[in-house]
Design an enzyme around this catalytic site. Structure first.
Site, PDB file in Angstrom:
ATOM      1  N   HIS A  64       8.660   7.128   8.298  1.00 17.80           N
ATOM      2  CA  HIS A  64       9.449   7.220   7.088  1.00 17.80           C
ATOM      3  C   HIS A  64      10.878   7.522   7.288  1.00 17.80           C
ATOM      4  CE1 HIS A  64       5.887   6.651   4.295  1.00 17.80           C
ATOM      5  NE2 HIS A  64       5.412   6.906   5.396  1.00 17.80           N
ATOM      6  N   ASN A 113       9.331   4.145   3.395  1.00 22.30           N
ATOM      7  CA  ASN A 113       9.221   3.686   4.692  1.00 22.30           C
ATOM      8  C   ASN A 113      10.438   3.029   5.418  1.00 22.30           C
ATOM      9  OD1 ASN A 113       5.922   3.707   5.589  1.00 22.30           O
ATOM     10  ND2 ASN A 113       6.134   3.426   3.416  1.00 22.30           N
ATOM     11  N   CYS A 133       4.005   9.458   0.742  1.00 23.34           N
ATOM     12  CA  CYS A 133       2.525   9.888   0.374  1.00 23.34           C
ATOM     13  C   CYS A 133       2.704  11.152  -0.463  1.00 23.34           C
ATOM     14  CB  CYS A 133       2.029  10.412   1.729  1.00 23.34           C
ATOM     15  SG  CYS A 133       0.508  11.313   1.592  1.00 23.34           S
ATOM     16  N   ARG A 177       0.709  -1.079  -0.083  1.00 23.41           N
ATOM     17  CA  ARG A 177      -0.010   0.234   0.054  1.00 23.41           C
ATOM     18  C   ARG A 177       0.754   1.269  -0.024  1.00 23.41           C
ATOM     19  NH1 ARG A 177      -0.386   4.674   2.901  1.00 23.41           N
ATOM     20  NH2 ARG A 177      -0.214   3.226   4.689  1.00 23.41           N
ATOM     21  N   ASP A 178       1.515   1.516   1.016  1.00 21.75           N
ATOM     22  CA  ASP A 178       2.554   2.831   1.179  1.00 21.75           C
ATOM     23  C   ASP A 178       3.403   2.640   0.131  1.00 21.75           C
ATOM     24  OD1 ASP A 178       3.773   5.159   2.001  1.00 21.75           O
ATOM     25  OD2 ASP A 178       3.145   4.744   4.106  1.00 21.75           O
ATOM     26  N   HIS A 226       4.934   4.120  12.712  1.00 18.78           N
ATOM     27  CA  HIS A 226       5.030   4.347  11.265  1.00 18.78           C
ATOM     28  C   HIS A 226       5.880   5.419  10.984  1.00 18.78           C
ATOM     29  CE1 HIS A 226       2.790   3.761   7.286  1.00 18.78           C
ATOM     30  NE2 HIS A 226       3.606   5.029   7.185  1.00 18.78           N
TER      31      HIS A 226
END
Ligand code: HMG
Ligand code: MG
Length: 303
Positions: A209, A249, A240, A15-16, A207
């Protein structure tokens, strides 16, 4: 140091890691990559995002991906869900967990999901309530906790207030997002100290990055404070599109290596994860940020 016996890794690469990568991976490639990740021992994979396809074109095939993967029993398959429309599609794709998301700054929230913070909360409440009714769980992300690309510092009292509201909605976990990789260990300690006075440590995830190379140091700080849930992306992919300056990430590969060296159980086979990272790197056609992937390649430890 306060070192846990084991940690839970939440793999967000599909996803990310892919939401900023236009047209690079086919739907079949995404499915093949997730299937590889399912066999590494990862307990949790965020497979895609049911946001508006015009806002995130690389994940417009969310439903095909969700329907195409081979589910391994015991693995939680989650997806990002912004609103009721997204949940409808996510349930059609039979996801186990809906990950709702919002930002701790007004400007990033508006740019990312087109709503003010106050307008967003009822939308998330509806998703969480309906997901629970459908016998799924709901996790929430709070973005830009450690710095916003538009507003810079974010007040701690706002982070606390939004976290309280989200926990009151019955989320199973709150993931604190360092969306632009701005955090440092002292700041992580300050934010976590405030939140851990109010919420159980088992319900907080981090989370990070790795924009400025701080992700491992920040994760270690969080671990030392009792956090045991960590988001990471295979190969260190990520970013993002609505947060300028946001890049990969924390690489799941690097987190697993660090844990293995320190005697912390993750349940993940690093060799298998590195093969999945190598596979996606070849598909991407560019070198990925994971240090362990690059080390394994240069030492000839990957086929
Ligand atoms: P909007 O345009 O304000 O939506 O977008 P709306 O509610 O006004 O609806 C407009 C139209 O879109 C309607 O269609 C809806 O049905 C449709 P019409 O009636 O005009 O034909 N629509 C949808 N269609 C498909 N799926 C949906 C959906 N929702 C509405 N889910 C919206 C609002 C939230 C949808 C949009 O802003 C959006 O999709 N934003 C997503 C941005 C995004 O994905 N950003 C990256 C993820 S966040 C992140 O990376 C941070 C994180 O990693 C943590 C960290 O690092 O900090 C999680
Ligand atoms: Mg992110």
């Amino acid at each position: 140091m306060n070192i846990p016996n084991n940690i839970r890794i939440k793999e967000v690469g599909p996803r990310d890691g892919l939401q900023n990568e236009n047209g690079v991976l086919s739907t079949g490639d995404k499915i093949a990559w997730i299937d590889m990740l399912s066999l590494t021992g990862l307990p949790y994979i965020e497979i895609t995002s049911f946001v508006h396809p015009k806002w995130i074109p690389p994940l417009a095939d969310a439903l095909e991906v969700a329907k195409g993967i081979k589910r391994k029993p015991g693995v939680t398959y989650a997806a990002l869900v912004p609103n009721a429309k997204g949940l409808e599609r996510a349930l059609e794709g039979d996801i186990d967990e809906a990950a709702v998301f919002m930002s701790a700054s007004e400007t990033h929230n508006l740019k990312n999901i087109n709503k003010t913070i106050d307008e967003t909360l009822p939308v998330l409440k509806e998703v969480i309530t309906e997901a629970i009714k459908a016998k799924r769980t709901a996790r929430a992300y709070l973005s830009v906790v450690f710095g916003c690309p538009y507003e810079k510092a974010v007040p701690l009292d706002r982070i606390i207030r939004i976290s309280e509201t989200l926990f009151d909605m019955d989320i199973c976990e709150l993931s604190l997002g360092d969306t632009i990789g701005a955090a440092n260990p002292v700041q992580v300690e300050i934010v976590l100290e405030a939140l851990l006075k109010r919420f159980p440590k088992e319900k907080i995830a981090v989370h990070f990055h790795d924009t400025r190379g701080m992700a491992l140091a920040n994760m270690l700080t969080a671990m030392n404070m009792g956090i045991t849930a960590f988001d990471g992306a295979c190969g260190g992919l990520g970013g993002c599109p609505y947060a300028p300056g946001s890049s990969g990430n924390a690489a799941t590969d690097d987190l697993i290596y660090m844990c293995a060296q320190m005697g912390i159980e993750t349940g993940v086979d690093l060799g298998k994860l590195l093969k999945a990272a190598r596979w996606v790197e070849e598909k991407m056609g560019r070198q990925l940020p994971s240090r362990n992937l690059q080390a394994a390649k240069s030492l000839g430890k990957l086929p």
